[in-house]
Design a protein around this motif. Structure first.
Motif, PDB file in Angstrom:
ATOM      1  N   UNK A   6       9.011   8.358 -68.021  1.00 61.66           N
ATOM      2  CA  UNK A   6       9.588   9.462 -68.776  1.00 61.66           C
ATOM      3  C   UNK A   6      10.918   9.073 -69.411  1.00 61.66           C
ATOM      4  N   UNK A   7      11.752   8.358 -68.655  1.00 63.75           N
ATOM      5  CA  UNK A   7      13.059   7.954 -69.169  1.00 63.75           C
ATOM      6  C   UNK A   7      12.910   6.980 -70.345  1.00 63.75           C
ATOM      7  N   UNK A   8      11.975   6.050 -70.220  1.00 63.02           N
ATOM      8  CA  UNK A   8      11.748   5.079 -71.294  1.00 63.02           C
ATOM      9  C   UNK A   8      11.220   5.776 -72.544  1.00 63.02           C
ATOM     10  N   UNK A   9      10.358   6.760 -72.342  1.00 57.09           N
ATOM     11  CA  UNK A   9       9.782   7.489 -73.463  1.00 57.09           C
ATOM     12  C   UNK A   9      10.863   8.241 -74.238  1.00 57.09           C
ATOM     13  N   UNK A  10      11.730   8.939 -73.517  1.00 57.28           N
ATOM     14  CA  UNK A  10      12.810   9.682 -74.170  1.00 57.28           C
ATOM     15  C   UNK A  10      13.772   8.724 -74.862  1.00 57.28           C
ATOM     16  N   UNK A  11      14.091   7.605 -74.227  1.00 66.82           N
ATOM     17  CA  UNK A  11      14.984   6.613 -74.831  1.00 66.82           C
ATOM     18  C   UNK A  11      14.364   6.033 -76.105  1.00 66.82           C
ATOM     19  N   UNK A  12      13.082   5.741 -76.077  1.00 69.26           N
ATOM     20  CA  UNK A  12      12.393   5.204 -77.259  1.00 69.26           C
ATOM     21  C   UNK A  12      12.408   6.228 -78.386  1.00 69.26           C
ATOM     22  N   UNK A  13      12.216   7.505 -78.045  1.00 66.34           N
ATOM     23  CA  UNK A  13      12.244   8.566 -79.053  1.00 66.34           C
ATOM     24  C   UNK A  13      13.634   8.669 -79.683  1.00 66.34           C
ATOM     25  N   UNK A  14      14.669   8.653 -78.857  1.00 63.87           N
ATOM     26  CA  UNK A  14      16.043   8.747 -79.382  1.00 63.87           C
ATOM     27  C   UNK A  14      16.370   7.569 -80.283  1.00 63.87           C
ATOM     28  N   UNK A  15      15.976   6.359 -79.872  1.00 62.01           N
ATOM     29  CA  UNK A  15      16.218   5.166 -80.688  1.00 62.01           C
ATOM     30  C   UNK A  15      15.489   5.258 -82.022  1.00 62.01           C
ATOM     31  N   UNK A  16      14.240   5.697 -81.984  1.00 61.18           N
ATOM     32  CA  UNK A  16      13.445   5.800 -83.206  1.00 61.18           C
ATOM     33  C   UNK A  16      14.065   6.814 -84.163  1.00 61.18           C
ATOM     34  N   UNK A  17      14.536   7.937 -83.636  1.00 66.52           N
ATOM     35  CA  UNK A  17      15.190   8.951 -84.466  1.00 66.52           C
ATOM     36  C   UNK A  17      16.487   8.401 -85.055  1.00 66.52           C
ATOM     37  N   UNK A  18      17.290   7.768 -84.218  1.00 68.13           N
ATOM     38  CA  UNK A  18      18.599   7.271 -84.641  1.00 68.13           C
ATOM     39  C   UNK A  18      18.459   6.182 -85.696  1.00 68.13           C
ATOM     40  N   UNK A  19      17.479   5.309 -85.528  1.00 72.11           N
ATOM     41  CA  UNK A  19      17.304   4.181 -86.436  1.00 72.11           C
ATOM     42  C   UNK A  19      16.407   4.503 -87.619  1.00 72.11           C
ATOM     43  N   UNK A  20      15.983   5.764 -87.728  1.00 71.69           N
ATOM     44  CA  UNK A  20      15.151   6.207 -88.847  1.00 71.69           C
ATOM     45  C   UNK A  20      13.902   5.342 -89.005  1.00 71.69           C
ATOM     46  N   UNK A  21      13.206   5.150 -87.891  1.00 67.92           N
ATOM     47  CA  UNK A  21      11.990   4.340 -87.922  1.00 67.92           C
ATOM     48  C   UNK A  21      10.837   5.127 -88.525  1.00 67.92           C
TER      49      UNK A  21
END
Length: 41
Positions: A6-21
């Motif tokens: 769960x923690x990795x999933x949320x972190x991946x989502x935040x990174x993707x949003x922040x980096x405009x992937x």
């Protein structure tokens, strides 16, 4: 997609949003977060 905690999933989502992937990737992550009943904030 590889299995994430769960923690990795949320972190991946935040990174993707922040980096405009890729929008499809962000949408996929967000759907998985909702399925697990998590809050990405």
């Amino acid at each position: 997609m590889k299995i994430l905690s769960n923690e990795q999933l949320v972190a991946a989502y935040r990174d993707a949003e922040k980096n405009d992937q890729d929008r499809d990737w962000v949408k996929l992550l967000k759907n998985e977060i909702k399925k697990r009943g998590l809050n990405p904030q």
